[in-house]
Design an enzyme around this catalytic site. Structure first.
Site, mmCIF file in Angstrom:
data_model
loop_
_atom_site.group_PDB
_atom_site.id
_atom_site.type_symbol
_atom_site.label_atom_id
_atom_site.label_comp_id
_atom_site.label_asym_id
_atom_site.label_seq_id
_atom_site.Cartn_x
_atom_site.Cartn_y
_atom_site.Cartn_z
ATOM 1 N N THR A 51 -26.079 36.824 37.112
ATOM 2 C CA THR A 51 -25.034 37.520 37.863
ATOM 3 C C THR A 51 -24.737 38.863 37.199
ATOM 4 O OG1 THR A 51 -24.117 35.329 38.267
ATOM 5 C CG2 THR A 51 -22.754 37.193 38.911
ATOM 6 N N TYR A 139 -30.198 27.946 29.208
ATOM 7 C CA TYR A 139 -30.075 28.295 30.611
ATOM 8 C C TYR A 139 -31.258 27.690 31.363
ATOM 9 C CZ TYR A 139 -29.099 31.474 34.590
ATOM 10 O OH TYR A 139 -28.806 32.018 35.813
ATOM 11 N N LYS A 163 -26.621 23.318 22.012
ATOM 12 C CA LYS A 163 -25.482 22.420 22.071
ATOM 13 C C LYS A 163 -24.986 22.227 23.503
ATOM 14 C CE LYS A 163 -20.864 22.419 20.041
ATOM 15 N NZ LYS A 163 -20.034 22.946 18.976
#
Ligand SMILES: *[C@@H]1O[C@H](CO)[C@@H](O)[C@H](O)[C@H]1NC(C)=O
Length: 300
Positions: A51, A139, A163
């Site tokens: 984005t 991601y 994590k």
């Protein structure tokens, strides 16, 4: 060591506002946007992702963006800096920088031109973690990275500094497995707009959410209803409002659609950097109706 769920809630996949000629990051617009989001109650900022148009930013601009976000957030909410790159060297450099300037974590997309394999990915994550000492938010976006990992492989990244993860696979079965069977290893944030309701109901610690640039209040209300109060009825009502916007965003180039939504609300974004651009007039009209339906006024 802190527990795997330190980050939580609505983390905004932040747009990168530009000056009108697109030549620079617009600092005043960025500061105003961040203040607006924090006033609305969002829980964290994730600049430099899809984005945020990271693929059209220079390395220096990516660093500048992280610095500005940390500065404007001013300790009120954590900043997770997007630092993924097609080379380990650049990802390491960006991640070290993010740590130096005060980011809470780094979001790392795997190299997205030439897909890597699991072993290479593990090495890359380990180097990023070792250099930055920051927790990594992986991601997971197979459509852009060309890399599809099993839930077990994703959870297995926890021993190389990962994590958290942002799940933009759109695979609810895999998301479920991560949330119910592997949550002791990795904290999975929903990152697929139209699965937000399911993800939160299923117990995701939050969402990394681009729509929250446009509807931050509604996003926070949804989080409060589902995750805090456990009020499923209210959650469904709110989701019925938010869903058409999510569906719309997923139907077009995502960053283009988010910036278009902000422009429709009267917030100048500087548009997108070429080759991308704002949505067409007809698409804007279609989107304005959806935005009006959630009770927000548009300027066209
Ligand atoms: C979704 O994830 C499940 C569980 O890992 C897997 O079995 C399935 O093949 C995946 N579906 C797609 C379309 O990738």
């Amino acid at each position: 060591m802190s527990s795997p769920a330190d980050l939580k809630g609505i983390l905004v996949a932040l747009i990168t506002p530009f000056t009108d000629d697109g030549s620079k990051i617009d600092e005043a617009r960025l500061a105003a946007h961040i203040n607006r989001l924090i006033d609305a109650g969002i829980h964290g900022l994730v600049p430099g992702g899809s984005t945020g148009e990271f693929t059209v930013l220079s390395t220096d601009e990516r660093k500048q963006l992280t610095e500005l976000c940390v500065k404007y957030a001013a300790g009120r909410v954590p900043v997770v800096a997007g630092t993924g790159a097609t080379s380990t060297r650049e990802a390491v450099e960006l991640s070290k920088h993010a740590a130096q300037v005060g980011a809470a974590a780094v979001m790392v997309v795997p190299p997205y031109y030439d897909a890597v394999n699991y072993e290479i990915l593990r090495e890359m994550m380990a180097e990023i973690h070792e250099a930055s000492k920051l927790p990594i938010l992986y991601y997971n976006i197979p459509s852009a990275s060309g890399l599809t990992l099993t839930p077990q492989e994703i959870a297995g990244l926890s021993d190389v500094g990962v994590k958290y993860m942002k799940d933009t696979s759109g695979n609810a079965t895999a998301l479920t497995e991560l949330l119910f069977a592997l949550s002791d290893k990795i904290a999975t944030f929903n990152g697929w707009d139209t699965l937000t309701f399911y993800g939160l109901v299923a117990g995701a610690p939050g969402g990394v959410w681009g729509a929250a640039n446009i509807i931050p209040e509604l996003a926070v209300e949804l989080w409060d209803a589902i995750a805090i109060k456990g009020d499923l009825k209210r959650g469904r009502e709110l989701w019925a409002k938010a869903w058409p916007i999510c569906k719309f965003l997923e139907s077009y180039n995502y960053a283009s659609a988010v910036k278009t939504g902000m422009e429709l609300l009267g917030h100048k974004t500087g548009g997108l950097r070429k080759p991308f651009g704002l949505l067409s007039k007809e698409q804007q009209e279609e989107f304005a109706v959806l935005i009006n339906n959630v009770g927000l006024k548009t300027v066209i």
